[in-house]
Structure formats: C-alpha cells, structure tokens
Design a protein around this motif. Structure first.
Motif, PDB file in Angstrom:
ATOM      1  N   ARG A  87       0.867  -1.175   0.000  1.00  0.00           N
ATOM      2  CA  ARG A  87       0.000   0.000   0.000  1.00  0.00           C
ATOM      3  C   ARG A  87       0.895   1.214   0.000  1.00  0.00           C
ATOM      4  N   VAL A  88       0.482   2.242  -0.718  1.00  0.00           N
ATOM      5  CA  VAL A  88       1.273   3.463  -0.815  1.00  0.00           C
ATOM      6  C   VAL A  88       0.393   4.646  -0.435  1.00  0.00           C
ATOM      7  N   SER A  89       0.923   5.501   0.439  1.00  0.00           N
ATOM      8  CA  SER A  89       0.212   6.723   0.839  1.00  0.00           C
ATOM      9  C   SER A  89       1.137   7.910   0.668  1.00  0.00           C
ATOM     10  N   LEU A  90       0.577   8.992   0.190  1.00  0.00           N
ATOM     11  CA  LEU A  90       1.337  10.221   0.008  1.00  0.00           C
ATOM     12  C   LEU A  90       1.568  10.893   1.354  1.00  0.00           C
ATOM     13  N   ILE A  91       2.816  11.255   1.629  1.00  0.00           N
ATOM     14  CA  ILE A  91       3.141  11.990   2.854  1.00  0.00           C
ATOM     15  C   ILE A  91       3.300  13.467   2.527  1.00  0.00           C
ATOM     16  N   SER A  92       4.189  13.769   1.551  1.00  0.00           N
ATOM     17  CA  SER A  92       4.427  15.169   1.212  1.00  0.00           C
ATOM     18  C   SER A  92       5.063  15.273  -0.166  1.00  0.00           C
ATOM     19  N   THR A  93       5.000  16.467  -0.698  1.00  0.00           N
ATOM     20  CA  THR A  93       5.647  16.777  -1.971  1.00  0.00           C
ATOM     21  C   THR A  93       6.439  18.059  -1.786  1.00  0.00           C
ATOM     22  N   SER A  99      12.936  20.210 -10.238  1.00  0.00           N
ATOM     23  CA  SER A  99      12.998  18.903  -9.575  1.00  0.00           C
ATOM     24  C   SER A  99      11.979  18.862  -8.443  1.00  0.00           C
ATOM     25  N   ALA A 100      11.676  17.650  -8.028  1.00  0.00           N
ATOM     26  CA  ALA A 100      10.701  17.481  -6.945  1.00  0.00           C
ATOM     27  C   ALA A 100      10.991  16.184  -6.202  1.00  0.00           C
ATOM     28  N   ASP A 101      10.615  16.170  -4.945  1.00  0.00           N
ATOM     29  CA  ASP A 101      10.697  14.975  -4.112  1.00  0.00           C
ATOM     30  C   ASP A 101       9.282  14.656  -3.642  1.00  0.00           C
ATOM     31  N   VAL A 102       8.871  13.420  -3.844  1.00  0.00           N
ATOM     32  CA  VAL A 102       7.561  12.973  -3.375  1.00  0.00           C
ATOM     33  C   VAL A 102       7.814  11.905  -2.326  1.00  0.00           C
ATOM     34  N   LYS A 103       7.490  12.235  -1.079  1.00  0.00           N
ATOM     35  CA  LYS A 103       7.695  11.300   0.030  1.00  0.00           C
ATOM     36  C   LYS A 103       6.418  10.483   0.208  1.00  0.00           C
ATOM     37  N   VAL A 104       6.581   9.168   0.289  1.00  0.00           N
ATOM     38  CA  VAL A 104       5.443   8.263   0.445  1.00  0.00           C
ATOM     39  C   VAL A 104       5.681   7.328   1.622  1.00  0.00           C
ATOM     40  N   LEU A 105       4.597   6.779   2.121  1.00  0.00           N
ATOM     41  CA  LEU A 105       4.651   5.727   3.122  1.00  0.00           C
ATOM     42  C   LEU A 105       4.297   4.438   2.408  1.00  0.00           C
ATOM     43  N   ILE A 106       5.200   3.474   2.453  1.00  0.00           N
ATOM     44  CA  ILE A 106       4.967   2.179   1.825  1.00  0.00           C
ATOM     45  C   ILE A 106       4.743   1.163   2.936  1.00  0.00           C
ATOM     46  N   VAL A 107       3.590   0.506   2.875  1.00  0.00           N
ATOM     47  CA  VAL A 107       3.239  -0.503   3.876  1.00  0.00           C
ATOM     48  C   VAL A 107       3.225  -1.852   3.177  1.00  0.00           C
ATOM     49  N   THR A 108       4.056  -2.763   3.661  1.00  0.00           N
ATOM     50  CA  THR A 108       4.112  -4.124   3.138  1.00  0.00           C
ATOM     51  C   THR A 108       3.507  -5.039   4.183  1.00  0.00           C
ATOM     52  N   SER A 109       2.521  -5.821   3.786  1.00  0.00           N
ATOM     53  CA  SER A 109       1.900  -6.746   4.730  1.00  0.00           C
ATOM     54  C   SER A 109       2.136  -8.171   4.267  1.00  0.00           C
ATOM     55  N   SER A 110       2.186  -9.059   5.228  1.00  0.00           N
ATOM     56  CA  SER A 110       2.368 -10.470   4.899  1.00  0.00           C
ATOM     57  C   SER A 110       1.445 -11.307   5.767  1.00  0.00           C
ATOM     58  N   ASP A 111       0.941 -12.370   5.169  1.00  0.00           N
ATOM     59  CA  ASP A 111       0.066 -13.290   5.884  1.00  0.00           C
ATOM     60  C   ASP A 111       0.917 -14.335   6.594  1.00  0.00           C
ATOM     61  N   GLY A 112       0.302 -15.013   7.497  1.00  0.00           N
ATOM     62  CA  GLY A 112       0.973 -16.134   8.142  1.00  0.00           C
ATOM     63  C   GLY A 112       1.841 -15.716   9.301  1.00  0.00           C
ATOM     64  N   PRO A 114       3.541 -16.979  13.170  1.00  0.00           N
ATOM     65  CA  PRO A 114       2.944 -17.510  14.392  1.00  0.00           C
ATOM     66  C   PRO A 114       1.904 -16.578  15.020  1.00  0.00           C
ATOM     67  N   PHE A 115       1.944 -15.280  14.681  1.00  0.00           N
ATOM     68  CA  PHE A 115       1.020 -14.329  15.275  1.00  0.00           C
ATOM     69  C   PHE A 115       0.050 -13.735  14.262  1.00  0.00           C
ATOM     70  N   GLY A 116      -0.042 -14.342  13.093  1.00  0.00           N
ATOM     71  CA  GLY A 116      -0.967 -13.850  12.069  1.00  0.00           C
ATOM     72  C   GLY A 116      -0.312 -12.831  11.159  1.00  0.00           C
ATOM     73  N   MET A 117      -1.118 -11.937  10.633  1.00  0.00           N
ATOM     74  CA  MET A 117      -0.661 -10.946   9.667  1.00  0.00           C
ATOM     75  C   MET A 117       0.317  -9.963  10.302  1.00  0.00           C
ATOM     76  N   SER A 118       1.342  -9.588   9.529  1.00  0.00           N
ATOM     77  CA  SER A 118       2.284  -8.582  10.011  1.00  0.00           C
ATOM     78  C   SER A 118       2.454  -7.516   8.938  1.00  0.00           C
ATOM     79  N   GLU A 119       2.845  -6.324   9.372  1.00  0.00           N
ATOM     80  CA  GLU A 119       3.060  -5.204   8.457  1.00  0.00           C
ATOM     81  C   GLU A 119       4.384  -4.533   8.754  1.00  0.00           C
ATOM     82  N   TYR A 120       4.957  -3.994   7.680  1.00  0.00           N
ATOM     83  CA  TYR A 120       6.197  -3.238   7.794  1.00  0.00           C
ATOM     84  C   TYR A 120       5.989  -1.923   7.067  1.00  0.00           C
ATOM     85  N   GLU A 121       6.292  -0.817   7.722  1.00  0.00           N
ATOM     86  CA  GLU A 121       6.134   0.506   7.118  1.00  0.00           C
ATOM     87  C   GLU A 121       7.492   1.151   6.916  1.00  0.00           C
ATOM     88  N   THR A 122       7.626   1.854   5.805  1.00  0.00           N
ATOM     89  CA  THR A 122       8.845   2.608   5.561  1.00  0.00           C
ATOM     90  C   THR A 122       8.503   3.866   4.772  1.00  0.00           C
TER      91      THR A 122
END
Length: 154
Positions: A87-93, A99-112, A114-122
């Motif tokens: 998933r990608v969300s816009l943070i700022s431009t 030139s331009a910089d577009v900062k985004v939040l990228i959320v990677t989720s995975s199933d499975g 031992p504790f179910g679904m997990s997510e990693y944000e960067t």
C-alpha cells in the motif's frame, strides 16, 4: 392497558428502523469510497500515483512512460517488482523549479507467521525532474524499481 403495551413496541420498532438506516448508510459509505481520487496528472504527486498504480497492476509499459530516459536505460530487461501486499500513501511533496521529491509511506503486509498478519512501514522518496515541461521519475524506492540489480548488471 392496550395503549401502554403498544408504546414500547412502537419505540422498539423505531429504534430498529433507526439502526437499519444507520447500517445501510454505513455500508453505502464503505462501498462508495472505492479507489483514491486521482491527483493532477501534471503534478509530481500525480505522476508518482500513476506510476505506482501501473507497477502494482503489473503494467510495466505504462509505468515506463513516467520514467526519465536515463531511468529507463538503467536496465536492459525490465522485471516485475515485488508488489504483493503493498500500500502506498502520500506523505508530502517538495517541488522546486526543475525537480521534486515525493515522500510516500509504503506498507508491506504479509500473511501467516505464528502471530498472524504482520506489516512493515517505511518512508521512501521518489525523485522527479522536469523535462520538456513534464514531470518524470528519476529514481524510485527499491520496492517500485522496474528491474533488479541482477538485471541491471546484464
């Protein structure tokens, strides 16, 4: 006695109707939200939005249209990036004249696991340049690169 017995029934019926209306309104709101509103295609954020959507959809040809010539030439064989469960969300431009910089939040989720679904944000940044009056992507976060370093080395 008859009047006092119908009063609670009417009240209960009124409450049930109100709850039903609220449930229908909530469902309508959820189902009409749909996809995010497209940003201006001529803006840096709009270019990044269309590029990431093309990558996630697996449309490399469409995605390449948003890259600079140098970015397209970095790889001889485009590969589908890893886009499962992103998933990608816009943070700022931050836009400058050429030139331009577009900062985004990228959320990677995975199933499975031992504790179910997990997510990693960067937080990541797309670097854009203006060429011939058009914003193009000069560099992307690794999650949205069209090829791997292995393909670039070939």
């Amino acid at each position: 006695m008859n009047d006092s017995a119908t009063r609670p029934r009417r009240l209960l019926l009124g409450i049930l109707v109100l709850v039903g209306v609220l449930v229908v309104a909530a469902l309508a709101l959820v189902f009409t939200r749909g996809t995010p509103k497209p940003l201006d295609a001529a803006s840096p954020a709009g270019v990044v939005q269309r590029y990431t959507a093309a990558i996630i959809d697996g449309d490399e040809d469409a995605a390449e249209q948003y890259l600079t010539a140098e970015a397209r030439e970095r790889c001889s064989e485009p590969e589908q990036p890893y886009t499962d469960n992103l998933r990608v969300s816009l943070i700022s431009t931050f836009e400058r004249e050429s030139s331009a910089d577009v900062k985004v939040l990228i959320v990677t989720s995975s199933d499975g696991g031992p504790f179910g679904m997990s997510e990693y944000e960067t937080e990541e940044v797309f670097d854009l340049v203006k060429e011939d009056g058009r914003w193009l992507i000069e560099s992307t976060p690794w999650q949205f690169a069209l090829c791997t370093s292995k393909a670039a080395a070939l």
